[in-house]
Design a protein around this motif. Structure first.
Motif, PDB file in Angstrom:
ATOM      1  N   LEU A 285     -19.761   8.767 -21.728  1.00  0.00           N
ATOM      2  CA  LEU A 285     -21.093   8.701 -22.225  1.00  0.00           C
ATOM      3  C   LEU A 285     -21.372   9.703 -23.303  1.00  0.00           C
ATOM      4  O   LEU A 285     -21.891   9.508 -24.496  1.00  0.00           O
ATOM      5  N   ALA A 286     -20.900  11.166 -22.954  1.00  0.00           N
ATOM      6  CA  ALA A 286     -21.158  12.169 -23.665  1.00  0.00           C
ATOM      7  C   ALA A 286     -20.192  12.277 -24.849  1.00  0.00           C
ATOM      8  O   ALA A 286     -20.477  12.703 -25.950  1.00  0.00           O
TER       9      ALA A 286
ATOM     10  N   ARG B  31     -27.679   7.763 -25.920  1.00  0.00           N
ATOM     11  CA  ARG B  31     -27.811   8.187 -24.496  1.00  0.00           C
ATOM     12  C   ARG B  31     -29.013   7.655 -24.114  1.00  0.00           C
ATOM     13  O   ARG B  31     -29.047   6.969 -22.752  1.00  0.00           O
TER      14      ARG B  31
ATOM     15  N   SER C   9     -27.066   9.910 -31.737  1.00  0.00           N
ATOM     16  CA  SER C   9     -26.387  10.388 -30.357  1.00  0.00           C
ATOM     17  C   SER C   9     -27.739  10.259 -29.193  1.00  0.00           C
ATOM     18  O   SER C   9     -27.552   9.729 -28.128  1.00  0.00           O
TER      19      SER C   9
ATOM     20  N   TYR D 257     -21.142   2.986 -18.390  1.00  0.00           N
ATOM     21  CA  TYR D 257     -21.137   4.395 -18.154  1.00  0.00           C
ATOM     22  C   TYR D 257     -21.899   4.882 -17.037  1.00  0.00           C
ATOM     23  O   TYR D 257     -22.105   6.164 -16.645  1.00  0.00           O
TER      24      TYR D 257
ATOM     25  N   TYR E  43     -28.156   4.901 -20.878  1.00  0.00           N
ATOM     26  CA  TYR E  43     -28.270   5.555 -19.625  1.00  0.00           C
ATOM     27  C   TYR E  43     -29.772   6.057 -19.458  1.00  0.00           C
ATOM     28  O   TYR E  43     -29.945   5.661 -18.146  1.00  0.00           O
TER      29      TYR E  43
ATOM     30  N   ASN F 190     -21.242   9.730 -27.337  1.00  0.00           N
ATOM     31  CA  ASN F 190     -22.708  10.279 -27.848  1.00  0.00           C
ATOM     32  C   ASN F 190     -22.888  11.717 -27.944  1.00  0.00           C
ATOM     33  O   ASN F 190     -23.863  12.130 -26.783  1.00  0.00           O
TER      34      ASN F 190
END
Length: 213
Positions: free
Chosen positions: A156-157, A137, A133, A149, A141, A160
């Motif tokens: 995104l959260a 991210r 995860s 995202y 990002y 991941n």
């Protein structure tokens, strides 16, 4: 590489980890203040937004580097590989002298760095779901903005998942691994956070005083 050079490498990684932990803890503290000190933060909202953005990006990128899969990157895997390659530099035992009341006593501590290396690798394996995860991210990002995202951080959260507790676990585990190696090598440990990481409290006291005058 000799013993002093290896110890220096481990200390450098631990000092970097302490910086990561300071950024992480400070970010958490400021987020808590958004609920209890909102009026104070609105005196200079842009300042606090920039600080929170910078702290989050700093520790997320630095934790990612620390757990990079590339064993040549200065991080946990490199530390494990170095300690394995230079395992002959580690003592087999160390005598620890301590006071028992007014009596000086000593104990012999056995050191098995190969066992600690195996334990460290097992810890990395156990962390893999969290690290997956983290990498997701970072790649979508923090390091590279994935168009999917850019305006969908909740997506995104969800793709991941990564909690505060899991980030804290990554920091603590890195500290355990690196400090174990440093203690095996030279009998030292390095604290994972500065004594004054929460100096931000003083700033909020000043802001509160300003509002109440």
């Amino acid at each position: 590489m000799d013993k002093d050079e290896l110890a220096s490498e481990l200390r450098d990684m631990l000092l970097q980890l302490a910086h990561i932990n300071d950024c992480f803890l400070l970010h958490k503290k400021i987020l808590l203040y958004t609920k209890t000190m909102n009026r104070e933060m609105n005196i200079s909202p842009a300042f606090f937004q920039i600080i929170m953005y910078s702290l989050e990006h700093t520790y997320m990128m630095d934790i990612s580097k620390l757990y990079d899969k590339d064993g040549q990157v200065k991080g946990i895997r490199k530390a494990i590989n170095l300690c394995e390659h230079y395992s002959t530099l580690f003592p087999k035992e160390r005598t620890n002298v301590f006071l028992d009341g007014e009596i000086e006593r000593s104990e012999v501590i056995r050191i098995d760095v190969l066992k600690d290396i195996k334990s460290a690798r097992n810890k990395l394996t156990a962390l893999e779901p969290i690290l997956k995860s983290l990498r997701g991210r970072r790649n979508k990002y923090y390091a590279h903005r994935d168009k999917k995202y850019v305006n969908d951080l909740s997506g995104l959260a969800a793709a991941n998942p990564l909690s505060w507790e899991q980030l804290s676990e990554l920091i603590e585990t890195a500290g355990e691994i690196l400090n174990t190696f440093l203690q095996d090598l030279v009998g030292e440990v390095v604290a994972l956070n500065s004594a004054n990481y929460d100096d931000i409290d003083n700033l909020f006291k000043i802001l509160s005083t300003y509002l109440n005058d």
